[in-house]
Design a protein around this motif. Structure first.
Motif, mmCIF file in Angstrom:
data_model
loop_
_atom_site.group_PDB
_atom_site.id
_atom_site.type_symbol
_atom_site.label_atom_id
_atom_site.label_comp_id
_atom_site.label_asym_id
_atom_site.label_seq_id
_atom_site.Cartn_x
_atom_site.Cartn_y
_atom_site.Cartn_z
ATOM 1 N N ILE A 26 39.025 49.386 33.288
ATOM 2 C CA ILE A 26 39.307 50.567 34.114
ATOM 3 C C ILE A 26 40.381 50.240 35.144
ATOM 4 O O ILE A 26 41.290 51.042 35.393
ATOM 5 C CB ILE A 26 38.013 51.088 34.775
ATOM 6 N N ILE A 27 40.320 49.065 35.729
ATOM 7 C CA ILE A 27 41.341 48.657 36.712
ATOM 8 C C ILE A 27 42.708 48.557 36.038
ATOM 9 O O ILE A 27 43.718 48.985 36.601
ATOM 10 C CB ILE A 27 40.943 47.347 37.403
ATOM 11 N N GLY A 28 42.739 48.007 34.836
ATOM 12 C CA GLY A 28 44.004 47.955 34.091
ATOM 13 C C GLY A 28 44.560 49.347 33.844
ATOM 14 O O GLY A 28 45.770 49.582 33.957
ATOM 15 N N LEU A 29 43.685 50.299 33.535
ATOM 16 C CA LEU A 29 44.104 51.680 33.343
ATOM 17 C C LEU A 29 44.612 52.282 34.651
ATOM 18 O O LEU A 29 45.628 52.985 34.667
ATOM 19 C CB LEU A 29 42.940 52.501 32.785
ATOM 20 N N LEU A 30 43.923 51.988 35.746
ATOM 21 C CA LEU A 30 44.378 52.480 37.056
ATOM 22 C C LEU A 30 45.760 51.935 37.407
ATOM 23 O O LEU A 30 46.597 52.653 37.953
ATOM 24 C CB LEU A 30 43.372 52.106 38.148
ATOM 25 N N ILE A 31 46.000 50.678 37.092
ATOM 26 C CA ILE A 31 47.317 50.092 37.347
ATOM 27 C C ILE A 31 48.371 50.782 36.489
ATOM 28 O O ILE A 31 49.494 51.041 36.953
ATOM 29 C CB ILE A 31 47.293 48.563 37.121
ATOM 30 N N ALA A 32 48.021 51.119 35.248
ATOM 31 C CA ALA A 32 48.967 51.820 34.379
ATOM 32 C C ALA A 32 49.317 53.197 34.933
ATOM 33 O O ALA A 32 50.469 53.625 34.864
ATOM 34 C CB ALA A 32 48.387 51.945 32.975
ATOM 35 N N VAL A 33 48.322 53.872 35.518
ATOM 36 C CA VAL A 33 48.532 55.232 36.027
ATOM 37 C C VAL A 33 49.124 55.240 37.432
ATOM 38 O O VAL A 33 50.089 55.947 37.711
ATOM 39 C CB VAL A 33 47.196 56.021 35.993
ATOM 40 N N LEU A 34 48.556 54.433 38.326
ATOM 41 C CA LEU A 34 48.946 54.459 39.737
ATOM 42 C C LEU A 34 50.083 53.510 40.076
ATOM 43 O O LEU A 34 50.696 53.624 41.139
ATOM 44 C CB LEU A 34 47.738 54.109 40.626
ATOM 45 N N GLY A 35 50.319 52.541 39.213
ATOM 46 C CA GLY A 35 51.296 51.504 39.523
ATOM 47 C C GLY A 35 50.600 50.278 40.103
ATOM 48 O O GLY A 35 49.412 50.311 40.432
ATOM 49 N N TRP A 36 51.355 49.198 40.209
ATOM 50 C CA TRP A 36 50.793 47.931 40.667
ATOM 51 C C TRP A 36 50.418 48.002 42.134
ATOM 52 O O TRP A 36 51.196 48.458 42.979
ATOM 53 C CB TRP A 36 51.793 46.808 40.446
ATOM 54 N N LYS A 37 49.216 47.601 42.432
ATOM 55 C CA LYS A 37 48.727 47.444 43.798
ATOM 56 C C LYS A 37 48.018 46.102 43.843
ATOM 57 O O LYS A 37 47.178 45.800 42.991
ATOM 58 C CB LYS A 37 47.710 48.545 44.162
ATOM 59 N N ARG A 38 48.342 45.298 44.824
ATOM 60 C CA ARG A 38 47.742 43.959 44.916
ATOM 61 C C ARG A 38 46.209 44.030 44.975
ATOM 62 O O ARG A 38 45.524 43.252 44.351
ATOM 63 C CB ARG A 38 48.283 43.189 46.119
ATOM 64 N N TRP A 39 45.666 44.993 45.730
ATOM 65 C CA TRP A 39 44.217 45.084 45.848
ATOM 66 C C TRP A 39 43.555 45.391 44.512
ATOM 67 O O TRP A 39 42.462 44.913 44.222
ATOM 68 C CB TRP A 39 43.805 46.072 46.936
ATOM 69 N N LEU A 40 44.216 46.192 43.663
ATOM 70 C CA LEU A 40 43.676 46.442 42.333
ATOM 71 C C LEU A 40 43.704 45.165 41.490
ATOM 72 O O LEU A 40 42.752 44.860 40.770
ATOM 73 C CB LEU A 40 44.472 47.543 41.621
ATOM 74 N N ALA A 41 44.795 44.420 41.605
ATOM 75 C CA ALA A 41 44.898 43.162 40.860
ATOM 76 C C ALA A 41 43.826 42.170 41.314
ATOM 77 O O ALA A 41 43.243 41.455 40.494
ATOM 78 C CB ALA A 41 46.295 42.569 41.030
ATOM 79 N N LEU A 42 43.560 42.147 42.602
ATOM 80 C CA LEU A 42 42.510 41.254 43.110
ATOM 81 C C LEU A 42 41.130 41.683 42.618
ATOM 82 O O LEU A 42 40.286 40.837 42.307
ATOM 83 C CB LEU A 42 42.561 41.189 44.639
ATOM 84 N N LEU A 43 40.886 42.986 42.539
ATOM 85 C CA LEU A 43 39.623 43.465 41.972
ATOM 86 C C LEU A 43 39.517 43.102 40.491
ATOM 87 O O LEU A 43 38.438 42.740 40.003
ATOM 88 C CB LEU A 43 39.489 44.980 42.161
ATOM 89 N N GLY A 44 40.629 43.199 39.769
ATOM 90 C CA GLY A 44 40.646 42.789 38.360
ATOM 91 C C GLY A 44 40.341 41.306 38.221
ATOM 92 O O GLY A 44 39.584 40.895 37.331
ATOM 93 N N LEU A 45 40.925 40.499 39.111
ATOM 94 C CA LEU A 45 40.656 39.060 39.110
ATOM 95 C C LEU A 45 39.169 38.800 39.380
ATOM 96 O O LEU A 45 38.539 37.988 38.690
ATOM 97 C CB LEU A 45 41.518 38.356 40.156
ATOM 98 N N LEU A 46 38.606 39.497 40.345
ATOM 99 C CA LEU A 46 37.188 39.333 40.661
ATOM 100 C C LEU A 46 36.317 39.700 39.454
ATOM 101 O O LEU A 46 35.373 38.979 39.117
ATOM 102 C CB LEU A 46 36.807 40.183 41.878
#
Length: 164
Positions: free
Chosen positions: A50-70
């Motif tokens: 879901i986070i990967g999909l959010l990044i595809a739609v919203l664009g790259w955000k560091r906080w999303l990437a950190l949540l994906g890492l977690l």
């Protein structure tokens, strides 16, 4: 340019988690019933997808990437734990999961009969392996790779490749 590359990494990592979920569901479709730990390992991958999909739609955000890492690290930790249970390195859950549905409408007798027929899937038994590595072991390997991709996504391109 850094954000474009990081966005691609986030989408790749999210797609990787989606692929692992699809593989798990395919195994289940072909008769490999999941144990409780197998099902538990699916949740962080769902979150990462879901986070990967959010990044595809919203664009790259560091906080999303950190949540994906977690999420990937949680998936890795659960997979390592499950692999250890399978290898008898430590104890796992003492209860098993079964496939009983319609509990609210069942009589006590019907419930007991359904529980007796329900497949028992133990977390400490390996149902499938490839090259001596169980599904949980492969999940640990893949989750570690996905965590590395998420980490590169969170750092951004320049830092990921040691550039200034």
């Amino acid at each position: 340019m850094t954000q474009t590359y990081s966005k691609q990494l986030g989408m790749l990592a999210g797609a990787g988690s989606a692929a692992l979920l699809a593989a798990a569901l395919t195994f289940q479709f072909f008769g490999y019933a999941p144990c409780e730990l197998c099902i538990l390992q699916r949740w962080p991958h769902l979150v990462a997808a879901i986070i990967g999909l959010l990044i595809a739609v919203l664009g790259w955000k560091r906080w999303l990437a950190l949540l994906g890492l977690l999420a990937a690290l949680v998936a890795f930790g659960l997979a390592v734990y499950h692999t250890g249970v399978e290898m008898k390195m430590w104890l796992g859950p003492q209860h098993c999961s079964g496939g009983v549905t319609g509990l609210a409408t069942m009589s006590t007798g019907d419930l007991m009969a359904a529980l007796e027929k329900a497949p028992v899937v133990r977390c400490d038994e390996i149902s499938w392996q490839l090259f001596g590595i169980s599904m949980a072991g492969w999940n640990a390997i893949c989750s570690a790779i996905l965590a590395a991709i998420w980490a590169a996504c969170a750092r951004g391109r320049k830092r990921a490749f040691g550039q200034a």
